[in-house]
Design a protein around this motif. Structure first.
Motif, short mmCIF file in Angstrom:
data_model
loop_
_atom_site.label_atom_id
_atom_site.label_comp_id
_atom_site.label_asym_id
_atom_site.label_seq_id
_atom_site.Cartn_x
_atom_site.Cartn_y
_atom_site.Cartn_z
N ARG A 142 0.87 -1.27 -0.14
CA ARG A 142 -0.08 -0.06 0.08
C ARG A 142 0.76 1.42 -0.06
NH1 ARG A 142 -4.59 1.77 4.62
NH2 ARG A 142 -4.80 4.05 3.77
N ASP A 143 0.46 2.27 -0.75
CA ASP A 143 1.15 3.52 -0.95
C ASP A 143 0.60 4.45 0.30
OD1 ASP A 143 2.59 5.79 -1.49
OD2 ASP A 143 1.88 6.00 -3.60
N PHE A 144 1.31 5.09 1.13
CA PHE A 144 0.52 6.17 1.89
C PHE A 144 0.84 7.44 1.55
CE2 PHE A 144 0.63 1.92 4.45
CZ PHE A 144 -0.51 2.36 5.37
N GLY A 145 1.43 7.57 0.47
CA GLY A 145 1.32 8.91 0.01
C GLY A 145 2.28 9.80 0.73
N ASP A 146 1.75 10.97 1.23
CA ASP A 146 2.65 12.08 1.72
C ASP A 146 2.48 11.80 3.38
OD1 ASP A 146 3.54 12.92 -0.32
OD2 ASP A 146 1.56 14.21 -0.71
N TYR A 147 1.96 10.63 3.48
CA TYR A 147 1.87 10.54 5.20
C TYR A 147 2.65 9.83 6.06
CZ TYR A 147 -2.36 12.92 3.65
OH TYR A 147 -3.40 13.87 2.93
N VAL A 148 2.84 9.99 7.24
CA VAL A 148 3.70 8.83 8.23
C VAL A 148 2.45 8.50 9.11
CG1 VAL A 148 5.39 8.45 9.86
CG2 VAL A 148 5.88 9.89 7.90
N VAL A 149 2.35 6.93 9.21
CA VAL A 149 1.45 6.72 10.31
C VAL A 149 1.99 5.87 11.36
CG1 VAL A 149 -0.81 5.13 10.40
CG2 VAL A 149 -0.20 6.47 8.48
N VAL A 150 1.87 6.36 12.50
CA VAL A 150 2.51 5.48 13.77
C VAL A 150 1.38 4.94 14.58
CG1 VAL A 150 3.71 5.97 15.83
CG2 VAL A 150 4.39 7.17 13.98
N THR A 151 1.41 3.70 14.79
CA THR A 151 0.56 3.06 15.80
C THR A 151 0.98 2.77 17.17
OG1 THR A 151 1.34 0.91 15.06
CG2 THR A 151 -0.27 1.84 13.68
N LEU A 152 0.06 2.58 17.86
CA LEU A 152 0.11 2.45 19.22
C LEU A 152 -0.91 1.38 19.87
CD1 LEU A 152 1.46 3.03 22.11
CD2 LEU A 152 -0.45 4.76 22.27
N LYS A 153 -0.06 0.09 20.43
CA LYS A 153 -0.89 -1.03 20.87
C LYS A 153 -0.53 -1.15 22.45
CE LYS A 153 -1.89 -4.58 18.88
NZ LYS A 153 -2.09 -6.06 18.26
N MET A 154 -1.38 -1.57 23.22
CA MET A 154 -1.30 -1.71 24.63
C MET A 154 -1.63 -2.80 25.03
SD MET A 154 -2.32 2.36 25.92
CE MET A 154 -3.79 2.26 25.35
N GLU A 155 -0.83 -3.54 25.85
CA GLU A 155 -1.29 -5.02 26.40
C GLU A 155 -0.74 -5.01 27.98
OE1 GLU A 155 -1.61 -8.15 23.09
OE2 GLU A 155 0.34 -7.20 22.88
N GLY A 156 -1.24 -6.03 28.56
CA GLY A 156 -0.43 -6.07 29.78
C GLY A 156 -1.75 -6.45 31.02
N THR A 157 -1.25 -6.52 32.20
CA THR A 157 -1.99 -6.80 33.29
C THR A 157 -2.31 -5.72 34.25
OG1 THR A 157 -0.08 -7.66 34.60
CG2 THR A 157 -1.42 -9.13 33.42
N ASP A 158 -1.61 -4.59 34.14
CA ASP A 158 -1.88 -3.38 35.02
C ASP A 158 -3.04 -2.77 34.35
OD1 ASP A 158 -1.95 -1.33 36.67
OD2 ASP A 158 0.47 -1.03 36.36
N LYS A 159 -4.25 -3.10 34.96
CA LYS A 159 -5.52 -2.49 34.46
C LYS A 159 -5.78 -0.96 35.16
CE LYS A 159 -6.32 -6.35 32.23
NZ LYS A 159 -6.31 -6.27 30.94
#
Length: 254
Positions: free
Chosen positions: A141-158
């Motif tokens: 996929r071509d994202f063109g003029d954009y940069v996409v940063v993702t953030l995922k969160m996991e763990g046991t500390d609710k």
């Protein structure tokens, strides 16, 4: 002498694991290979926070918690914090630790998309060929003029993850702009353009930035290091990436 040998061996094993993802086609990556690309690689870093839990009294008293550390962690996807139960004079005495993992990744870097699709393919080996081909279009996929940063969160500390997830679920670009950016070593920053809350696609929250600043690519071979900063209420997620390591198949991927 034994300690020196152990450290050297660990470094060699780490280097071998990292090079494996570059030396073989992504369609042959193991789950371990793909997980490393998604959590601890040139394009993805994970911030790990540990909260120690003190033994609780048998009378039902609250456990005491203290923040322990912040560091990168390898192979975090679906990780669980270790918990221990100890027998003592008081019935119900418990001790252990709670964890929170914040994985930051450049979705616009091709290796990250390859790893994401590879994980899906490993978990769904009986997918019809036409569906596999359709799914793999995401890799190119071509994202063109954009940069996409993702953030995922996991763990046991609710107590930490709950408020952070709630914050992301209700956030909008306006509320995030003041405390979300990509920064170069010269102090110049990319401001947030847009934001997408976590959805069912399993990619996590998506932070969208322009690819250029003042008419030039924000990141190039001379950038040295870039820092991703995301503030989630009281939680600050800060990850650093070495640009020299972000080369892939002769191209700078970010």
């Amino acid at each position: 002498m034994r300690r020196t040998f152990f450290i050297c061996s660990a470094i060699i094993l780490f280097a071998a694991s990292a090079s494996a993802q570059r030396d073989k086609p992504w369609t042959e990556w193991t789950e371990k290979d793909a997980t490393k690309v998604l959590t601890d690689s040139a394009w993805s870093q994970t911030q790990k926070e540990i909260t120690d839990v003190a033994p609780s009294s048998g009378s039902g008293g609250s456990a005491v918690t203290t923040a322990a550390e912040n560091k990168s962690s390898t192979n975090i996807v679906s990780a669980e914090a270790s918990k221990s139960q100890e027998s003592g004079a008081n019935v119900g005495q418990k001790s252990g630790s709670l964890t929170a993992y914040y994985s930051v990744a450049f979705l616009t870097a091709k290796p990250v998309r390859q790893a994401f699709i590879r994980m899906i393919e490993l978990k769904t080996p009986n997918t019809p060929p036409d569906k596999v081909a359709e799914r793999r279009t995401f890799v190119d996929r071509d994202f063109g003029d954009y940069v996409v940063v993702t953030l995922k969160m996991e763990g046991t500390d609710k107590k930490k993850l709950g408020p952070a997830m709630q914050f992301l679920g209700g956030a909008d670009p306006t509320s995030l702009k003041a405390a979300t950016y990509i920064e170069r070593k010269d102090g110049k920053r990319l401001a947030l353009m847009d934001y997408r809350a976590p959805s069912q696609d399993s990619l996590g929250a998506k932070f969208i930035f322009p690819r250029t600043l003042e008419g030039k690519p924000f990141i190039d071979s001379s950038s040295g290091e870039v820092r991703v900063y995301i503030e989630l209420g009281k939680t600050k997620v800060i990850r650093r990436f070495k640009v020299a390591d972000m080369m892939y198949d002769g191209k700078l991927e970010y």
